[in-house]
Design an enzyme around this catalytic site. Structure first.
Site, PDB file in Angstrom:
ATOM      1  N   SER A   1       0.816  10.113   0.167  1.00  0.00           N
ATOM      2  CA  SER A   1       1.333   8.818  -0.251  1.00  0.00           C
ATOM      3  C   SER A   1       2.512   8.387   0.603  1.00  0.00           C
ATOM      4  O   SER A   1       3.284   9.199   1.076  1.00  0.00           O
ATOM      5  CB  SER A   1       1.783   8.844  -1.716  1.00  0.00           C
ATOM      6  OG  SER A   1       2.333   7.568  -2.047  1.00  0.00           O
TER       7      SER A   1
ATOM      8  N   LYS B   1      -2.827  12.831  -6.838  1.00  0.00           N
ATOM      9  CA  LYS B   1      -2.666  11.585  -6.064  1.00  0.00           C
ATOM     10  C   LYS B   1      -3.259  10.412  -6.825  1.00  0.00           C
ATOM     11  O   LYS B   1      -2.712   9.314  -6.826  1.00  0.00           O
ATOM     12  CB  LYS B   1      -3.313  11.715  -4.686  1.00  0.00           C
ATOM     13  CG  LYS B   1      -3.295  10.416  -3.861  1.00  0.00           C
ATOM     14  CD  LYS B   1      -1.882  10.020  -3.489  1.00  0.00           C
ATOM     15  CE  LYS B   1      -1.614   8.598  -3.094  1.00  0.00           C
ATOM     16  NZ  LYS B   1      -2.509   7.757  -2.416  1.00  0.00           N
TER      17      LYS B   1
ATOM     18  N   HIS C   1      -0.893   9.477  -9.468  1.00  0.00           N
ATOM     19  CA  HIS C   1       0.223   8.798  -8.780  1.00  0.00           C
ATOM     20  C   HIS C   1      -0.110   7.314  -8.603  1.00  0.00           C
ATOM     21  O   HIS C   1       0.699   6.436  -8.880  1.00  0.00           O
ATOM     22  CB  HIS C   1       0.471   9.450  -7.412  1.00  0.00           C
ATOM     23  CG  HIS C   1       1.318   8.624  -6.485  1.00  0.00           C
ATOM     24  ND1 HIS C   1       0.832   7.531  -5.800  1.00  0.00           N
ATOM     25  CD2 HIS C   1       2.635   8.709  -6.144  1.00  0.00           C
ATOM     26  CE1 HIS C   1       1.798   6.994  -5.082  1.00  0.00           C
ATOM     27  NE2 HIS C   1       2.907   7.687  -5.278  1.00  0.00           N
ATOM     28  N   ASN C   2      -1.310   7.043  -8.157  1.00  0.00           N
ATOM     29  CA  ASN C   2      -1.687   5.650  -7.928  1.00  0.00           C
ATOM     30  C   ASN C   2      -1.826   4.877  -9.237  1.00  0.00           C
ATOM     31  O   ASN C   2      -1.492   3.696  -9.292  1.00  0.00           O
ATOM     32  CB  ASN C   2      -2.990   5.577  -7.117  1.00  0.00           C
ATOM     33  CG  ASN C   2      -2.745   5.806  -5.636  1.00  0.00           C
ATOM     34  OD1 ASN C   2      -1.778   6.463  -5.266  1.00  0.00           O
ATOM     35  ND2 ASN C   2      -3.615   5.288  -4.797  1.00  0.00           N
TER      36      ASN C   2
ATOM     37  N   GLU D   1       1.510   4.019 -10.077  1.00  0.00           N
ATOM     38  CA  GLU D   1       1.896   2.956  -9.124  1.00  0.00           C
ATOM     39  C   GLU D   1       1.418   1.584  -9.643  1.00  0.00           C
ATOM     40  O   GLU D   1       2.184   0.617  -9.653  1.00  0.00           O
ATOM     41  CB  GLU D   1       1.280   3.287  -7.761  1.00  0.00           C
ATOM     42  CG  GLU D   1       1.354   2.216  -6.696  1.00  0.00           C
ATOM     43  CD  GLU D   1       0.571   2.632  -5.420  1.00  0.00           C
ATOM     44  OE1 GLU D   1       0.808   3.726  -4.900  1.00  0.00           O
ATOM     45  OE2 GLU D   1      -0.297   1.843  -4.964  1.00  0.00           O
TER      46      GLU D   1
HETATM   47  C1  6PG Z   1       0.115   5.341  -1.416  1.00  0.00           C
HETATM   48  C2  6PG Z   1      -0.728   4.185  -1.846  1.00  0.00           C
HETATM   49  C3  6PG Z   1      -1.966   4.100  -1.004  1.00  0.00           C
HETATM   50  C4  6PG Z   1      -2.668   2.783  -1.072  1.00  0.00           C
HETATM   51  C5  6PG Z   1      -3.079   2.395  -2.457  1.00  0.00           C
HETATM   52  C6  6PG Z   1      -3.378   0.924  -2.571  1.00  0.00           C
HETATM   53  O1  6PG Z   1       0.375   6.174  -2.261  1.00  0.00           O
HETATM   54  O2  6PG Z   1       0.504   5.396  -0.251  1.00  0.00           O
HETATM   55  O3  6PG Z   1      -1.083   4.360  -3.185  1.00  0.00           O
HETATM   56  O4  6PG Z   1      -2.771   5.198  -1.320  1.00  0.00           O
HETATM   57  O5  6PG Z   1      -1.871   1.810  -0.521  1.00  0.00           O
HETATM   58  O6  6PG Z   1      -4.218   3.133  -2.754  1.00  0.00           O
HETATM   59  O7  6PG Z   1      -4.171   0.798  -3.645  1.00  0.00           O
HETATM   60  P1  6PG Z   1      -4.897  -0.515  -4.090  1.00  0.00           P
HETATM   61  O8  6PG Z   1      -5.502  -1.118  -2.855  1.00  0.00           O
HETATM   62  O9  6PG Z   1      -5.913  -0.019  -5.046  1.00  0.00           O
HETATM   63  O10 6PG Z   1      -3.843  -1.370  -4.676  1.00  0.00           O
END
Ligand code: 6PG
Length: 477
Positions: free
Chosen positions: A128, A183, A186-187, A190
């Site tokens: 990430s 991960k 984590h997302n 996010e």
């Molecule tokens: C990270 C981000 C990366 C990505 C996302 C975007 O941790 O660096 O999460 O993995 O930018 O997956 O996700 P979406 O396109 O689903 O918003």
């Protein structure tokens, strides 16, 4: 000379990760399906360190010292399988294939199992931090066999982000799919963080009447307090940005339909399978989905809403403080839900994931990096078997302090017709957990009524059924 590590798949994430290894003194073999990318990388960045250009898969594998460490940075799904199929036959027992893409953890489990039969160590590695993170130090979440971490870990520790206390933002998360699972969550977190920030913005704009530039300032102030985080920081940047061609706030010229690549959705799908309530994360995914239904939104524009009454200037400032409380409290809830999901996944798959270590490696490099993660870390340090983040004394106290404002904000949102599914779901989760009695008892009664599904009693062991269609006497089931 031979390379200590190789990277295949040189789109921006792969390229930056390769450069990061090289900048840290490792000799890096680089390979891409179309060789022009490989050439371009070495031409442009060759001065940063030692690269070995490989045109073919055979050359690439031959360039690697043994045991080989081969990082694949291609699209999740079929492209990843295709690359594995291309390279696996060229490898020997003890070699490692490291998948740094956003793979689904179930795919990672399947790949790990298949490669294990050939003696190849497969490491599903969450990365990430976006492009910048890949280059300057990401947060890294590797899974896979422990033995692979002995050999790979020190290199990852070198290229990873470092937390403020200097600790590298990488740990061996657990076997097979554990890294990609973490991960994924984590997302999901996010997504929830972004949704909550979005709701705060909308309330500050529509209820408090602030302009995007003023809201940017409010976020900058929040960013100096307990909400200090990368996402709040970039939110202020985005909100203060003015569109060059129209002179309008940038946020007003962007189509308001959020896209997603799938990791947030997976977090919710898996949570449903595991029976973990991740309502805040789910609302974030649904909110993106709702935003994308342009036709439905168009057709609904005339639906009735409340008469909105914007606040006066002084009230607005007080309201902004309340929104900060609501945002913080809701954030505690979404992390509570995310960590619950990790704990449940760990239990289900026997991963033995150290939640404190996870919070620790999220302190730097990743998209959700925040001062807040230090507090989560402290909560797990104080008690490794914490049943829930809400059981931590500090968080419980902070929520207790925030809750009046949190409720007021949700009330204001409801009254003014501003959708705040994230704040509201977080609050409902909190009240649900707190409740002495839930209407689940009634649900059980209904299920027993229409389907003889039975229920348990508060005062006796066993399963019971009431003869609803007969004399309504109770039978032991
Ligand atoms: C990270 C981000 C990366 C990505 C996302 C975007 O941790 O660096 O999460 O993995 O930018 O997956 O996700 P979406 O396109 O689903 O918003």
């Amino acid at each position: 000379t031979s390379a200590q590590i190789g990277v295949t798949g040189l789109a921006v994430m792969g390229r930056n990760l390769a450069r990061n290894f090289a900048r840290n003194g490792y000799t890096v073999a680089v390979h891409n399906r179309t060789a022009s990318r490989t050439k371009a990388l070495v031409e442009e960045f060759g001065g940063e360190g030692d690269f070995i250009k490989a045109e073919t898969a055979e050359e690439f594998v031959a360039a690697l010292e043994r045991p080989r460490r081969l990082v694949i940075m291609v699209k999740a799904g079929e492209p990843t399988d295709a690359v594995i199929q291309e390279f696996a036959p060229l490898l020997e027992p003890g070699d490692m294939i490291i998948d740094g893409g956003n793979a689904h953890f179930a795919d990672t489990r399947r790949r790990e199992r298949a490669l294990r039969e050939q003696g190849i160590h497969f490491v599903g590695m969450g990365v990430s931090g976006g492009e910048e993170g890949a280059l300057h130090g990401p947060s890294i979440m590797p899974g896979g066999p422990t033995a692979s971490y002995d050999s790979l870990g020190p290199m990852l520790e070198k290229i990873s982000a470092k937390a403020k206390d200097g600790a590298p933002c990488v740990t061996h998360v657990g076997p097979d799919g554990a890294g990609h699972f973490v991960k994924m969550v984590h997302n999901g977190i996010e997504y929830a963080d972004m949704q909550l920030i979005g709701e705060a913005y909308q309330l500050l704009r529509d209820v408090a009447g602030y302009s995007p530039a003023e809201i940017a300032e409010i976020f900058r102030i929040w960013n100096q307090g307990r909400l200090d985080s990368y996402l709040i920081e970039i939110t202020a940047e985005v909100l203060s940005h003015v569109d060059a061609s129209t002179g309008k706030p940038f946020v007003d010229v962007v189509v308001d339909q959020a896209e997603q690549k799938g990791t947030g959705r997976w977090t919710v799908q898996i949570a449903l399978d595991l029976g973990v309530p991740v309502s805040g994360i789910a609302e974030a995914v649904f909110a993106r989905s709702l935003s994308g239904h342009a036709g439905l939104r168009e057709a609904s524009r005339e639906l009735a809403g409340p008469q909105a009454v914007p606040l006066g200037k002084e009230e607005a400032a007080a309201f902004a403080d309340r929104v900060e409380q609501a945002l913080y409290a809701s954030k505690i809830v979404s992390y509570t839900q995310g960590f619950h999901e990790i704990a449940a996944g760990s239990e289900e798959y026997g991963w033995d994931i150290d939640l404190g270590a996870v919070s620790s490696i999220w302190r730097g490099g990743c998209i959700i990096r925040a001062a807040f993660l230090d507090r989560i870390r402290a909560a797990y340090d104080a008690r490794a078997d914490l049943p829930s983040l809400l059981s931590d004394e500090t968080f419980a106290r902070e929520i207790a302090d925030a809750q009046d404002d949190w409720r007021e904000v949700v009330i204001a949102a409801v009254r003014q017709g501003v959708p705040t599914p994230g704040f509201a779901a977080a609050l409902a989760y909190y009240d649900g957990l707190r409740a002495e009695r839930l209407p689940a008892a009634l649900t059980q009664g209904q299920r027993d009524f229409f389907g003889a599904h039975t229920y348990r009693r508060v005062d006796r062991e066993g399963a019971f059924h009431t003869l609803w269609g007969g004399d309504r006497s109770e039978a032991s089931a």
